[in-house]
Enzyme design. Sequence first.
Site, PDB file in Angstrom:
ATOM      1  N   CYS A  59       0.840  -1.208   0.000  1.00 23.59           N
ATOM      2  CA  CYS A  59       0.000   0.000   0.000  1.00 23.59           C
ATOM      3  C   CYS A  59       0.878   1.264   0.000  1.00 23.59           C
ATOM      4  CB  CYS A  59      -0.908  -0.025   1.229  1.00 23.59           C
ATOM      5  SG  CYS A  59      -2.033   1.396   1.278  1.00 23.59           S
ATOM      6  N   CYS A  63       0.233   5.012   6.961  1.00 21.00           N
ATOM      7  CA  CYS A  63      -0.424   4.852   8.260  1.00 21.00           C
ATOM      8  C   CYS A  63       0.571   4.169   9.230  1.00 21.00           C
ATOM      9  CB  CYS A  63      -1.686   4.010   8.111  1.00 21.00           C
ATOM     10  SG  CYS A  63      -2.743   4.608   6.755  1.00 21.00           S
ATOM     11  N   CYS A  66       0.338   0.410  10.351  1.00 20.80           N
ATOM     12  CA  CYS A  66      -0.130  -0.634   9.429  1.00 20.80           C
ATOM     13  C   CYS A  66       0.983  -1.483   8.818  1.00 20.80           C
ATOM     14  CB  CYS A  66      -0.951  -0.001   8.308  1.00 20.80           C
ATOM     15  SG  CYS A  66      -1.694  -1.271   7.255  1.00 20.80           S
ATOM     16  N   CYS A 103     -16.342  -9.508   5.724  1.00 16.70           N
ATOM     17  CA  CYS A 103     -15.750  -8.209   5.382  1.00 16.70           C
ATOM     18  C   CYS A 103     -14.493  -8.401   4.541  1.00 16.70           C
ATOM     19  CB  CYS A 103     -15.420  -7.450   6.660  1.00 16.70           C
ATOM     20  SG  CYS A 103     -14.710  -5.831   6.313  1.00 16.70           S
ATOM     21  N   CYS A 134     -19.506  -6.656   3.751  1.00 15.40           N
ATOM     22  CA  CYS A 134     -18.825  -5.432   4.162  1.00 15.40           C
ATOM     23  C   CYS A 134     -17.536  -5.356   3.351  1.00 15.40           C
ATOM     24  CB  CYS A 134     -18.511  -5.486   5.659  1.00 15.40           C
ATOM     25  SG  CYS A 134     -17.598  -4.031   6.248  1.00 15.40           S
ATOM     26  N   CYS A 194     -19.492   1.533   8.782  1.00 11.49           N
ATOM     27  CA  CYS A 194     -18.716   0.898   9.841  1.00 11.49           C
ATOM     28  C   CYS A 194     -17.517   1.816  10.025  1.00 11.49           C
ATOM     29  CB  CYS A 194     -18.299  -0.503   9.402  1.00 11.49           C
ATOM     30  SG  CYS A 194     -17.145  -1.287  10.539  1.00 11.49           S
ATOM     31  N   ARG A 266     -17.758  -2.778  18.135  1.00 11.55           N
ATOM     32  CA  ARG A 266     -16.982  -4.007  17.879  1.00 11.55           C
ATOM     33  C   ARG A 266     -15.663  -4.014  18.645  1.00 11.55           C
ATOM     34  NH1 ARG A 266     -16.507  -4.400  12.346  1.00 11.55           N
ATOM     35  NH2 ARG A 266     -18.633  -5.152  12.437  1.00 11.55           N
TER      36      ARG A 266
HETATM   37  N1  SAM Z   1      -6.682   0.347   3.118  1.00 16.47           N
HETATM   38  C1  SAM Z   1      -7.981   0.651   3.566  1.00 16.47           C
HETATM   39  C2  SAM Z   1      -8.013   1.823   4.521  1.00 16.47           C
HETATM   40  O1  SAM Z   1      -7.024   2.086   5.179  1.00 16.47           O
HETATM   41  O2  SAM Z   1      -9.058   2.455   4.605  1.00 16.47           O
HETATM   42  C3  SAM Z   1      -8.694  -0.524   4.209  1.00 16.47           C
HETATM   43  C4  SAM Z   1      -7.925  -1.512   5.069  1.00 16.47           C
HETATM   44  S1  SAM Z   1      -7.176  -0.854   6.535  1.00 16.47           S
HETATM   45  C5  SAM Z   1      -6.085  -2.166   7.004  1.00 16.47           C
HETATM   46  C6  SAM Z   1      -8.522  -0.912   7.682  1.00 16.47           C
HETATM   47  C7  SAM Z   1      -8.273  -0.497   9.100  1.00 16.47           C
HETATM   48  O3  SAM Z   1      -7.526  -1.474   9.780  1.00 16.47           O
HETATM   49  C8  SAM Z   1      -7.498   0.769   9.385  1.00 16.47           C
HETATM   50  O4  SAM Z   1      -8.250   1.925   9.200  1.00 16.47           O
HETATM   51  C9  SAM Z   1      -7.133   0.587  10.840  1.00 16.47           C
HETATM   52  O5  SAM Z   1      -8.144   1.111  11.679  1.00 16.47           O
HETATM   53  C10 SAM Z   1      -7.082  -0.933  10.995  1.00 16.47           C
HETATM   54  N2  SAM Z   1      -5.708  -1.389  11.283  1.00 16.47           N
HETATM   55  C11 SAM Z   1      -4.704  -1.509  10.412  1.00 16.47           C
HETATM   56  N3  SAM Z   1      -3.583  -1.919  11.022  1.00 16.47           N
HETATM   57  C12 SAM Z   1      -3.885  -2.053  12.330  1.00 16.47           C
HETATM   58  C13 SAM Z   1      -3.142  -2.440  13.480  1.00 16.47           C
HETATM   59  N4  SAM Z   1      -1.844  -2.753  13.401  1.00 16.47           N
HETATM   60  N5  SAM Z   1      -3.775  -2.486  14.663  1.00 16.47           N
HETATM   61  C14 SAM Z   1      -5.085  -2.161  14.754  1.00 16.47           C
HETATM   62  N6  SAM Z   1      -5.840  -1.794  13.706  1.00 16.47           N
HETATM   63  C15 SAM Z   1      -5.247  -1.730  12.508  1.00 16.47           C
HETATM   64  C1  DTB Z   2     -11.218  -2.499  11.476  1.00 17.63           C
HETATM   65  O1  DTB Z   2     -11.566  -1.487  12.118  1.00 17.63           O
HETATM   66  N1  DTB Z   2     -10.321  -3.383  11.912  1.00 17.63           N
HETATM   67  C2  DTB Z   2     -10.102  -4.416  10.925  1.00 17.63           C
HETATM   68  C3  DTB Z   2     -11.140  -4.054   9.828  1.00 17.63           C
HETATM   69  N2  DTB Z   2     -11.672  -2.815  10.284  1.00 17.63           N
HETATM   70  C4  DTB Z   2     -10.721  -4.017   8.427  1.00 17.63           C
HETATM   71  C5  DTB Z   2      -8.690  -4.529  10.484  1.00 17.63           C
HETATM   72  C6  DTB Z   2      -7.726  -4.812  11.604  1.00 17.63           C
HETATM   73  C7  DTB Z   2      -6.384  -5.003  11.010  1.00 17.63           C
HETATM   74  C8  DTB Z   2      -5.361  -5.407  12.014  1.00 17.63           C
HETATM   75  C9  DTB Z   2      -4.009  -5.560  11.402  1.00 17.63           C
HETATM   76  C10 DTB Z   2      -3.919  -6.628  10.344  1.00 17.63           C
HETATM   77  O2  DTB Z   2      -4.388  -7.761  10.568  1.00 17.63           O
HETATM   78  O3  DTB Z   2      -3.304  -6.380   9.305  1.00 17.63           O
HETATM   79 FE1  SF4 Z   3      -2.822   1.250   3.365  1.00 17.52          FE
HETATM   80 FE2  SF4 Z   3      -2.773   0.127   5.758  1.00 17.52          FE
HETATM   81 FE3  SF4 Z   3      -3.217   2.726   5.555  1.00 17.52          FE
HETATM   82 FE4  SF4 Z   3      -5.109   0.979   4.710  1.00 17.52          FE
HETATM   83  S1  SF4 Z   3      -4.402   1.258   6.818  1.00 17.52           S
HETATM   84  S2  SF4 Z   3      -4.390   2.809   3.652  1.00 17.52           S
HETATM   85  S3  SF4 Z   3      -3.780  -0.686   3.959  1.00 17.52           S
HETATM   86  S4  SF4 Z   3      -1.317   1.664   4.975  1.00 17.52           S
END
Ligand code: SAM
Ligand code: DTB
Ligand code: SF4
Length: 344
Positions: A59, A63, A66, A103, A134, A194, A266
């Site tokens: 990506c 963030c 992430c 989802c 979702c 959501c 959740r």
């Molecule tokens: N890329 C898209 C976005 O960012 O909108 C969708 C997928 S993204 C992984 C969805 C959500 O996962 C993020 O907004 C964040 O709240 C959650 N997330 C990602 N990494 C995480 C982590 N290490 N711990 C907790 N939540 C996480």
């Molecule tokens: C949300 O709020 N939490 C989920 C879902 N929406 C997409 C994602 C959590 C991701 C946790 C880190 C991972 O597994 O990569």
């Molecule tokens: Fe990309 Fe992760 Fe940010 Fe979603 S949360 S936009 S997958 S870096």
Amino acid sequence: MPEVADFPNRHDWSRAEVEALFALPFPELLHRAACAHRQHFDPSEVQVSTLLSVKTGGCPEDCGYCPQAARYHTGVAATKLMETEAVAERARQAKAAGATRFCMGAAWRSPKDRDIPKVAAMIRAVKALGLETCATLGMLSGAQAQALKDAGLDYYNHNLDTDPEYYGDIIHTRQMQDRLDTLTHVRDAGLKTCCGGIVGMGESRHQRAGLLQTLANLPAHPDSVPINRLVQVEGTPLHGTVELDPFEFVRTIAVARILMPKSMVRLSAGRETMSDELQALCFLAGANSIFYGEKLLTTGNPDTAHDQALFARLGLRPMAVESVPDDRIDACTTTVHAGITEAA
Ligand code: SAM
Ligand code: DTB
Ligand code: SF4
């Protein structure tokens, strides 16, 4: 402070009011949250969603939490978008294991228009199994949101992630306003929202209150509010952040429940490292939804057998799709809603 019954639809919370809820004695806060929960839901039912990463890693965003951001060295391999039939097979497995919502997540900043028909095919295939659908694909235009709705999408997940004032410490490649714009497109398309965030990212209580205040003051409360506890992944900038006090996590759930009493709250990422007792406190505080299945997107989640045993030990049961409730009887009477006691 008003009684819980007075404000199911309030959208004008001040920061001071939200902070005052956070500051309540723990038993008082949990009592108020449990009252709000019972007013709209059967507290022995928990909505069960399963996640699948349909496009992992690589990506372009930054963030700080992430593991899927290409710029961090986390060991997550980038993949192409999955084939529809492979997604449908995973959805069948999720349904057989007891999930009612499926989802699909993609590590995109936003989908390209050419991706939408492929995701629409996945949505149709999952919907055909009788599951709620979702998706979480990043920022959406109005037309993209409408196309997903037309394909049968029920919910779109797009998180605020943190307090607007802390946001710039965590993400630099898109702004809070971009997120709010996507949420507007999602609502305008008639999709359910959501939307939640992550705690344990080094934010202050004032900033946790700011996240919940911002969520509650959206034009409509999100239908689902995922509260994620940061999953610390080596290689991400937030790896090594001081862990949040577990009671503060429970307080966050409780305040979310009080501010958004009709939403599914959740207990989201982070359960793998929570004790059963901490999760039970979260359910007492009004959490009524979980991610179920051994993986979130790229990180772990409790074993399904463990979750089933936890539900049995706590007398909880999965919520049926059609039982997503609205108003119930008065909160916090000793008369429990008909059906709960027999079925538990
Ligand atoms: N890329 C898209 C976005 O960012 O909108 C969708 C997928 S993204 C992984 C969805 C959500 O996962 C993020 O907004 C964040 O709240 C959650 N997330 C990602 N990494 C995480 C982590 N290490 N711990 C907790 N939540 C996480
Ligand atoms: C949300 O709020 N939490 C989920 C879902 N929406 C997409 C994602 C959590 C991701 C946790 C880190 C991972 O597994 O990569
Ligand atoms: Fe990309 Fe992760 Fe940010 Fe979603 S949360 S936009 S997958 S870096």
